[in-house]
Every structure is written in C-alpha cells, then in structure tokens.
Design a protein around this motif. Structure first.
Motif, PDB file in Angstrom:
ATOM      1  N   ASN A   1      63.056 -10.416 -43.429  1.00  0.00           N
ATOM      2  CA  ASN A   1      62.844 -11.612 -42.623  1.00  0.00           C
ATOM      3  C   ASN A   1      63.723 -12.745 -43.148  1.00  0.00           C
ATOM      4  O   ASN A   1      63.426 -13.343 -44.164  1.00  0.00           O
ATOM      5  CB  ASN A   1      61.376 -12.024 -42.645  1.00  0.00           C
ATOM      6  CG  ASN A   1      61.078 -13.192 -41.730  1.00  0.00           C
ATOM      7  OD1 ASN A   1      61.972 -13.901 -41.283  1.00  0.00           O
ATOM      8  ND2 ASN A   1      59.813 -13.393 -41.448  1.00  0.00           N
TER       9      ASN A   1
ATOM     10  N   GLU B   1      56.768 -28.046 -44.075  1.00  0.00           N
ATOM     11  CA  GLU B   1      57.489 -27.117 -43.213  1.00  0.00           C
ATOM     12  C   GLU B   1      57.285 -27.384 -41.728  1.00  0.00           C
ATOM     13  O   GLU B   1      57.992 -26.859 -40.910  1.00  0.00           O
ATOM     14  CB  GLU B   1      57.069 -25.680 -43.526  1.00  0.00           C
ATOM     15  CG  GLU B   1      57.598 -25.186 -44.839  1.00  0.00           C
ATOM     16  CD  GLU B   1      59.108 -25.081 -44.838  1.00  0.00           C
ATOM     17  OE1 GLU B   1      59.678 -24.515 -43.886  1.00  0.00           O
ATOM     18  OE2 GLU B   1      59.722 -25.569 -45.785  1.00  0.00           O
TER      19      GLU B   1
ATOM     20  N   ARG C   1      63.216 -21.181 -42.553  1.00  0.00           N
ATOM     21  CA  ARG C   1      63.151 -20.121 -43.560  1.00  0.00           C
ATOM     22  C   ARG C   1      62.183 -19.022 -43.154  1.00  0.00           C
ATOM     23  O   ARG C   1      61.149 -19.282 -42.544  1.00  0.00           O
ATOM     24  CB  ARG C   1      62.699 -20.677 -44.903  1.00  0.00           C
ATOM     25  CG  ARG C   1      63.769 -21.449 -45.607  1.00  0.00           C
ATOM     26  CD  ARG C   1      63.361 -21.778 -47.001  1.00  0.00           C
ATOM     27  NE  ARG C   1      62.123 -22.559 -46.969  1.00  0.00           N
ATOM     28  CZ  ARG C   1      61.483 -22.993 -48.014  1.00  0.00           C
ATOM     29  NH1 ARG C   1      61.911 -22.707 -49.206  1.00  0.00           N
ATOM     30  NH2 ARG C   1      60.378 -23.698 -47.901  1.00  0.00           N
ATOM     31  N   GLY C   2      62.541 -17.798 -43.535  1.00  0.00           N
ATOM     32  CA  GLY C   2      61.679 -16.663 -43.260  1.00  0.00           C
ATOM     33  C   GLY C   2      60.599 -16.526 -44.314  1.00  0.00           C
ATOM     34  O   GLY C   2      60.601 -17.204 -45.334  1.00  0.00           O
ATOM     35  N   ASN C   3      59.684 -15.636 -44.061  1.00  0.00           N
ATOM     36  CA  ASN C   3      58.607 -15.366 -44.998  1.00  0.00           C
ATOM     37  C   ASN C   3      59.110 -14.364 -46.034  1.00  0.00           C
ATOM     38  O   ASN C   3      59.423 -13.222 -45.690  1.00  0.00           O
ATOM     39  CB  ASN C   3      57.399 -14.801 -44.262  1.00  0.00           C
ATOM     40  CG  ASN C   3      56.200 -14.629 -45.152  1.00  0.00           C
ATOM     41  OD1 ASN C   3      56.324 -14.485 -46.368  1.00  0.00           O
ATOM     42  ND2 ASN C   3      55.027 -14.631 -44.543  1.00  0.00           N
TER      43      ASN C   3
ATOM     44  N   GLY D   1      64.398 -15.454 -41.407  1.00  0.00           N
ATOM     45  CA  GLY D   1      64.039 -16.699 -40.741  1.00  0.00           C
ATOM     46  C   GLY D   1      64.583 -16.774 -39.327  1.00  0.00           C
ATOM     47  O   GLY D   1      64.855 -15.755 -38.685  1.00  0.00           O
TER      48      GLY D   1
ATOM     49  N   HIS E   1      57.627 -12.637 -48.070  1.00  0.00           N
ATOM     50  CA  HIS E   1      56.724 -11.503 -48.254  1.00  0.00           C
ATOM     51  C   HIS E   1      57.005 -10.369 -47.272  1.00  0.00           C
ATOM     52  O   HIS E   1      56.438  -9.284 -47.400  1.00  0.00           O
ATOM     53  CB  HIS E   1      55.264 -11.953 -48.133  1.00  0.00           C
ATOM     54  CG  HIS E   1      54.897 -12.978 -49.162  1.00  0.00           C
ATOM     55  ND1 HIS E   1      54.800 -12.685 -50.504  1.00  0.00           N
ATOM     56  CD2 HIS E   1      54.663 -14.302 -49.047  1.00  0.00           C
ATOM     57  CE1 HIS E   1      54.497 -13.780 -51.172  1.00  0.00           C
ATOM     58  NE2 HIS E   1      54.402 -14.778 -50.306  1.00  0.00           N
ATOM     59  N   TYR E   2      57.847 -10.629 -46.259  1.00  0.00           N
ATOM     60  CA  TYR E   2      58.199  -9.599 -45.293  1.00  0.00           C
ATOM     61  C   TYR E   2      59.649  -9.195 -45.501  1.00  0.00           C
ATOM     62  O   TYR E   2      60.554 -10.007 -45.315  1.00  0.00           O
ATOM     63  CB  TYR E   2      57.995 -10.096 -43.852  1.00  0.00           C
ATOM     64  CG  TYR E   2      56.544 -10.354 -43.530  1.00  0.00           C
ATOM     65  CD1 TYR E   2      55.677  -9.300 -43.287  1.00  0.00           C
ATOM     66  CD2 TYR E   2      56.050 -11.642 -43.489  1.00  0.00           C
ATOM     67  CE1 TYR E   2      54.342  -9.531 -43.004  1.00  0.00           C
ATOM     68  CE2 TYR E   2      54.714 -11.892 -43.208  1.00  0.00           C
ATOM     69  CZ  TYR E   2      53.871 -10.825 -42.963  1.00  0.00           C
ATOM     70  OH  TYR E   2      52.556 -11.060 -42.689  1.00  0.00           O
TER      71      TYR E   2
END
Length: 135
Positions: free
Chosen positions: A90, A22, A82-84, A92, A86-87
């Motif tokens: 989100n 990443e 890309r976003g997380n 990204g 887990h949130y």
C-alpha cells in the motif's frame, strides 16, 4: 498586528495545528480515476485525477509537455496521501488537482516514470493522455 498579537497567534497555531493531523487535505473536487480518458467538467469546477499507488520507490506521476491550455485548465496542486504501512504494497494515493477556468477542450499528459524520468519515451512506465472538456 502588534508583536504581542503575532506571538499569541503563533502559539495558538503551534497548539492547534497538530489537531488537524492526517484529516487535513486538499480540496480534490470531483475525483476521476486515472484510467478514464475523457473528463467533462463545468467552468470554475475543481477536479482531480486519482491513483492508488503501489510501493515502488522512484516512481513519480507528473504532467509533461505540452501543458494543457491555461485558458481552459490550470493545475492547482498535488496531494499525496500516505498508505497504511501495515498493508504490504500500500503506497497510498495521489491526487493531481486542477481547476477548470474557461470553456473549451484541451489535453493533459501524465507520465509515471522511474527516478529522473529522463527525456526518452522508453524510460516511461506509463504515459497517459487525458482529453478535458470544460462546458
């Protein structure tokens, strides 16, 4: 390059490429938030417009016509980070990347729309025009 060398280069690429992961990103240059309306950069400088994205399937930020003057600014790509997961919410980040090629002033319009973006202004969720000054 001989076939043996080409084969070793391919094997090395397969082994080393996952190490980039990443962290391997496009050069965004000087980053401007998407809510600015005027951008001033130097000739030859790489710069980008940046959005923090919410999770909204079917939206797409894209430049629309008329295109900026190619003697002043040229697009060099887009980088979607890309976003997380887990949130919640989100989606990204997005960077639209450009290079200033010559002195002058031009305009760039970006739309964020649903699905195909259509040809009608009422289908756009967001329509922003940026004034770009290259010194």
């Amino acid at each position: 390059m001989t076939r043996g060398r080409a084969a070793w280069a391919a094997v090395l690429l397969v082994l080393v490429a996952p190490l980039w992961g990443e962290e391997r990103r496009t050069n965004h240059g000087r980053v401007f938030p998407s809510d600015v309306r005027e951008i001033t950069v130097r000739r030859g400088q790489v710069f980008s417009l940046h959005w923090k994205l919410a999770v909204q399937p079917g939206t797409e930020h894209r430049t629309v016509g008329p295109p900026p003057d190619p003697g002043v600014v040229v697009p060099t790509g887009a980088d979607r980070v890309r976003g997380n997961p887990h949130y919640l919410g989100n989606g990204g980040e997005l960077y639209l990347v450009f290079r200033a090629v010559g002195r002058g002033t031009t305009e760039l319009t970006v739309d964020n729309c649903w699905e195909s973006c259509g040809d009608f202004d009422e289908e756009y969720r967001e329509h922003r025009t940026y004034r770009i000054v290259v010194r």
